[in-house]
Design a protein around this motif. Structure first.
Motif, mmCIF file in Angstrom:
data_model
loop_
_atom_site.group_PDB
_atom_site.id
_atom_site.type_symbol
_atom_site.label_atom_id
_atom_site.label_comp_id
_atom_site.label_asym_id
_atom_site.label_seq_id
_atom_site.Cartn_x
_atom_site.Cartn_y
_atom_site.Cartn_z
ATOM 1 N N LYS A 372 -21.948 7.497 7.030
ATOM 2 C CA LYS A 372 -20.887 6.948 8.168
ATOM 3 C C LYS A 372 -19.562 7.605 7.940
ATOM 4 O O LYS A 372 -19.019 8.214 8.927
ATOM 5 C CB LYS A 372 -20.962 5.599 8.445
ATOM 6 N N ALA A 373 -18.995 7.228 6.716
ATOM 7 C CA ALA A 373 -17.816 7.558 6.722
ATOM 8 C C ALA A 373 -17.603 9.152 6.340
ATOM 9 O O ALA A 373 -16.422 9.484 6.949
ATOM 10 C CB ALA A 373 -17.165 7.019 5.260
ATOM 11 N N GLU A 377 -15.106 11.023 9.357
ATOM 12 C CA GLU A 377 -14.139 12.096 9.326
ATOM 13 C C GLU A 377 -14.361 13.442 9.568
ATOM 14 O O GLU A 377 -13.589 13.961 10.279
ATOM 15 C CB GLU A 377 -14.029 12.068 7.540
ATOM 16 N N HIS A 378 -15.432 13.898 9.389
ATOM 17 C CA HIS A 378 -15.791 15.167 10.076
ATOM 18 C C HIS A 378 -15.734 15.135 11.532
ATOM 19 O O HIS A 378 -15.106 16.075 12.299
ATOM 20 C CB HIS A 378 -17.256 15.766 9.577
ATOM 21 N N SER A 379 -16.437 13.993 12.263
ATOM 22 C CA SER A 379 -16.520 14.261 13.738
ATOM 23 C C SER A 379 -15.170 14.028 14.167
ATOM 24 O O SER A 379 -14.728 14.660 15.440
ATOM 25 C CB SER A 379 -17.545 13.195 14.232
ATOM 26 N N GLU A 412 -27.639 18.843 9.264
ATOM 27 C CA GLU A 412 -27.730 18.978 7.785
ATOM 28 C C GLU A 412 -27.326 17.735 7.177
ATOM 29 O O GLU A 412 -28.314 17.089 6.293
ATOM 30 C CB GLU A 412 -26.853 20.055 7.403
ATOM 31 N N LEU A 413 -26.496 16.899 7.692
ATOM 32 C CA LEU A 413 -26.082 15.749 7.024
ATOM 33 C C LEU A 413 -27.144 14.713 7.266
ATOM 34 O O LEU A 413 -27.570 13.843 6.496
ATOM 35 C CB LEU A 413 -24.807 15.223 7.511
ATOM 36 N N GLU A 427 -25.322 1.891 11.976
ATOM 37 C CA GLU A 427 -24.145 1.317 12.608
ATOM 38 C C GLU A 427 -23.482 2.325 13.320
ATOM 39 O O GLU A 427 -23.416 3.448 12.845
ATOM 40 C CB GLU A 427 -23.315 0.712 11.928
ATOM 41 N N GLY A 428 -22.909 2.152 14.707
ATOM 42 C CA GLY A 428 -22.145 3.283 15.435
ATOM 43 C C GLY A 428 -22.971 3.699 16.526
ATOM 44 O O GLY A 428 -24.111 4.279 16.625
#
Length: 469
Positions: A372-373, A377-379, A412-413, A427-428
């Motif tokens: 998630k972190a 950060e990327h998004s 990919e992630l 979560e999210g």
């Protein structure tokens, strides 16, 4: 007006009325009850407009009572002699979204809406309920329908539009019936509209779980030629008048597209038997929208057209919630609800009681760990860059390339984590980074992915069953 009904009491009440017989109460026609929905952030009111014959009843004649009770609103048709509920449906509306916007805090708004149900043989009572914070429904309007009212227009719409079949698999009452309308197609574009309608059908019916039930769907299209090609874009300084009044920029969000002329859209839709409506926009700029039991809009010439078709139809067909949370919502989400009513998101991370507990992958932690972190950060950086690019009004092809790159990174992630293939509680979701959960790492309702998550698929199957059982 009736007292409020809590969700358990409403379920019990509806279950006791499920034996209502279609032929005892209804003809084979469709009644469209039009009304005006007026209010602001603090109050709302309803005013009757007219009753219209919307043509042949395309709905299920066996399952008349909606036991899923999705949507922000819910309406019942009652027999006044016995108070028996003889028809009911959940739905959402443009008003229901608008009332949460900043504009509604300062101004009043008026929106034209419709309820559709089988044409009653005798007088019936209509009751509209609104969902409360405990997921029960409070009554907000009651109206007695007289089928012989002087504003009951009993002649159905006939031969006002050219229509054509896209996919036909059976009689309307045993099918999920979808009408496809074209927005921003000039008369010379009708050949393209036919191809776009077929493409919409092909994409939808080859996406699971629709693909497994494609024989239960019939899709018809209505030609609605516009004076010019293209759709209105206030944020792009493109001003045009089109056939159905659809415009980008709804609620001042440049990519959110809605049509506010409810009567116009309803009249066009009624040219064929229908329950669900897809409005295809003859435009290349990314955008669309989807509201439960109202319609979808989707741009057809964007690189993400297939995703738009299916994502927005998920909202419209099964009341699926958006699962993303790093981009802004066009309206304020009601965080007072203890639990989202949508079937694909939850605030409950208890493995023993989570709403999709029966399909959780064995030995999966709840909540389910994920990257998630790193994703956040990327998004967030990408969203900031997107806003800069939109403000600079860069070419749409540049925007498409930007999102194609982001989709590849997301896939990919999200496909290479320990629990990527598990059903759990990630979560999210629904515009909230913390405290709300989705059933899978990735989904069409989360990113520009190509598959629905298991919770979404189950919700879609429930709707298919409701309309075809």
């Amino acid at each position: 007006m009736q007292a409020k009904l809590t969700l358990p009491l409403l379920l019990l009440f509806l279950a006791g009325n499920i034996s209502a017989q279609y032929k005892d109460y209804f003809t084979n026609e469709t009644m469209r009850l039009d009304y005006n929905h007026v209010g602001n952030a603090n109050e709302e009111h309803f005013a009757f407009d007219q009753m219209v014959n919307d043509g042949e009843w395309a709905g299920n004649k066996t399952v008349l009572i909606d036991e899923l009770m999705l949507g922000k609103y819910f309406f019942e048709v009652q027999d006044p002699k016995s108070n028996k509920v003889i028809y009911s449906r959940g739905y959402s509306s443009i008003y229901g979204e608008w009332e949460t916007t900043p504009e509604a805090k300062e101004n009043w708004g008026s929106f034209h809406e419709s309820l559709r149900f089988p044409w009653p043989k005798q007088n019936v009572n209509i009751l509209i309920y609104k969902r409360n914070i405990n997921n029960g429904f409070d009554p907000i309007w009651e109206y007695q329908v007289n089928p012989l009212h002087h504003r009951a227009f009993t002649a159905p719409v006939k031969d006002h539009y050219n229509t054509f079949d896209v996919v036909i698999n059976g009689a309307p009452e045993k099918q999920v019936d979808i009408v496809v309308l074209g927005e921003g197609y000039a008369a010379d574009d009708m050949g393209k509209f036919r191809k776009d309608a077929q493409r919409f059908a092909d994409v939808l019916l080859n996406t699971e779980p629709f693909a497994s039930f494609k024989e239960k769907f019939s899709i018809r299209a209505v030609e609605t030629p516009a004076p010019h090609s293209g759709v209105n874009h206030p944020h792009q300084d493109i001003q045009t008048r089109s056939a159905l009044s659809v415009t980008y920029g709804a609620f001042n969000s440049e990519r959110y597209a809605l049509g506010y002329d409810n009567k116009l859209i309803r009249e066009a839709s009624a040219a064929v038997p229908y329950e669900f409506t897809a409005i295809l926009m003859n435009d290349s700029i990314y955008g669309g929208g989807g509201i439960y039991n109202l319609y979808i809009t989707a741009a057809v010439d964007n690189a993400f057209q297939e995703y738009l078709f299916v994502h927005e139809f998920g909202h419209h067909f099964a009341d699926l919630a958006d699962e993303y949370y790093t981009s802004a919502s066009v309206y304020e989400v009601d965080m007072q609800h203890l639990e989202p009513w949508e079937l694909n998101v939850t605030a409950n991370a208890d493995a023993a009681t989570i709403k999709w507990k029966d399909i959780v992958t064995p030995n999966t932690p709840i909540p389910t760990p994920w990257e998630k972190a790193k994703y956040d950060e990327h998004s967030i950086k990408k969203q900031e860059k997107r806003l800069e690019m939109r403000k600079a009004k860069v070419d749409e092809k540049v925007m498409e390339d930007f999102f194609i790159e982001k989709r590849a990174w997301d896939d990919e992630l999200l496909s290479n984590m320990k629990y990527s293939e598990h059903i759990g509680a990630f979560e999210g979701a629904q515009y909230k980074s913390n405290g709300l959960y989705r059933s899978a790492a990735n989904c069409i309702m989360f990113t520009r992915h190509h598959q629905f998550c298991p919770a979404c698929q189950r919700g879609i199957k429930l709707i298919i069953e409701q309309y075809t059982k």
